[in-house]
Design a protein around this motif. Structure first.
Motif, PDB file in Angstrom:
ATOM      1  N   ALA A 159       3.272 -55.969 -29.530  1.00  0.00           N
ATOM      2  CA  ALA A 159       2.844 -54.981 -29.494  1.00  0.00           C
ATOM      3  C   ALA A 159       1.246 -55.681 -29.478  1.00  0.00           C
ATOM      4  CB  ALA A 159       3.509 -53.850 -29.890  1.00  0.00           C
ATOM      5  N   ALA A 179      -6.971 -44.257 -31.846  1.00  0.00           N
ATOM      6  CA  ALA A 179      -5.877 -44.668 -31.665  1.00  0.00           C
ATOM      7  C   ALA A 179      -5.646 -44.976 -33.280  1.00  0.00           C
ATOM      8  CB  ALA A 179      -5.091 -46.093 -31.346  1.00  0.00           C
ATOM      9  N   ASP A 211      -1.677 -50.608 -29.973  1.00  0.00           N
ATOM     10  CA  ASP A 211      -0.587 -49.394 -29.969  1.00  0.00           C
ATOM     11  C   ASP A 211       0.241 -49.614 -31.376  1.00  0.00           C
ATOM     12  OD1 ASP A 211      -0.781 -48.824 -27.623  1.00  0.00           O
ATOM     13  OD2 ASP A 211       1.093 -50.482 -27.011  1.00  0.00           O
ATOM     14  N   ARG A 217      -1.850 -47.250 -34.178  1.00  0.00           N
ATOM     15  CA  ARG A 217      -1.305 -45.935 -33.828  1.00  0.00           C
ATOM     16  C   ARG A 217       0.117 -45.673 -34.390  1.00  0.00           C
ATOM     17  NH1 ARG A 217      -2.489 -46.356 -29.132  1.00  0.00           N
ATOM     18  NH2 ARG A 217      -3.890 -44.909 -28.232  1.00  0.00           N
ATOM     19  N   GLN A 218       0.604 -46.709 -34.564  1.00  0.00           N
ATOM     20  CA  GLN A 218       2.442 -46.843 -35.111  1.00  0.00           C
ATOM     21  C   GLN A 218       1.449 -46.693 -36.877  1.00  0.00           C
ATOM     22  OE1 GLN A 218       4.626 -49.730 -34.337  1.00  0.00           O
ATOM     23  NE2 GLN A 218       3.911 -49.742 -32.327  1.00  0.00           N
ATOM     24  N   GLU A 250      -3.843 -42.341 -17.658  1.00  0.00           N
ATOM     25  CA  GLU A 250      -3.182 -42.897 -18.115  1.00  0.00           C
ATOM     26  C   GLU A 250      -2.237 -43.708 -17.078  1.00  0.00           C
ATOM     27  OE1 GLU A 250      -1.225 -44.784 -20.847  1.00  0.00           O
ATOM     28  OE2 GLU A 250      -2.756 -43.788 -21.668  1.00  0.00           O
ATOM     29  N   ARG A 257     -10.812 -47.175 -27.672  1.00  0.00           N
ATOM     30  CA  ARG A 257      -9.280 -47.223 -27.394  1.00  0.00           C
ATOM     31  C   ARG A 257      -8.668 -47.110 -29.262  1.00  0.00           C
ATOM     32  NH1 ARG A 257      -6.626 -51.172 -24.622  1.00  0.00           N
ATOM     33  NH2 ARG A 257      -5.051 -50.123 -25.137  1.00  0.00           N
TER      34      ARG A 257
END
Length: 204
Positions: free
Chosen positions: A63, A99, A67, A70-71, A146, A95
């Motif tokens: 990943a 996030a 990302d 963001r998690q 997206e 970005r």
């Protein structure tokens, strides 16, 4: 007594990760409690070790760092994220902040400055590489949707329109429409140039 800041390092390059750990270990108030080399291992490590700050690379197997950020922020674990990357692209900065990252710096940042940034992030502040921040403002906002990003990522791997359509689960006609739009937004001549331009700008 100064509070010790618990730090997690996430980088797929052992040498870089070890170097960062050694540099931060020289600081009395910073304690590297965990190191991971894959993006899909970071969230579990944060849950287990409860760091105050996670230093996260962008390009990792499993990943990517955006990302992962963001998690972590979505999980509300009390861990703040500082992106530390080789890839100082303005689109990445935007970005990453979207996030939930608390900071974004490049890997050639001096060690004393990086340590101070970790302290600032732990204290709830936001820190940005000043040149990247200026470049990001000058570069404009990512215009891609997206779906256009999904199609361009598939296009970057090569293959026919039909192959791209199967990858992103869209009809060939819809893929052509998204590619045409992305080519126009990136001011390029074809889907391969559009994918390359979007990658260079940090939009993918």
């Amino acid at each position: 007594m100064t509070r010790t800041i618990r730090v997690l390092l996430a980088d797929d390059q052992d040498l870089v990760r070890g170097g960062l750990a050694a540099l931060l270990a020289l600081e009395d108030d910073l304690d590297v409690v965990a190191q991971v080399g894959r993006g899909d291992e970071v969230l579990a490590a944060v849950r287990e070790h409860r760091p105050d700050v996670a230093l996260i690379d962008i390009e990792m197997p499993g990943a990517d760092g955006i990302d992962v950020t963001r998690q972590i922020t979505s999980a509300l674990l009390g861990c703040r994220c500082l992106i530390v990357t080789t890839f100082g692209r303005p689109g990445y900065l935007r970005r990453a902040m979207d996030a939930g990252a608390s900071g974004f710096v490049v890997k050639d940042t001096p060690s004393d400055r990086l340590a101070q940034m970790v302290r600032q992030v732990a204290a709830g502040q936001h820190v940005l590489d000043p040149q990247l921040a200026a470049d990001s403002l000058a570069g404009g906002i990512d215009p891609l949707t997206e779906r256009e990003r999904d199609v361009l990522r598939a296009a970057a791997a090569g293959g026919s329109i039909r192959a791209i359509a199967e990858t992103v689960h869209l009809s060939p006609g819809t893929v052509r429409n998204h590619l045409s739009s992305a080519i126009g937004k990136t001011d390029t001549q074809n889907r391969y140039e559009a994918a390359r331009a979007a990658q260079q700008r940090g939009w993918l």
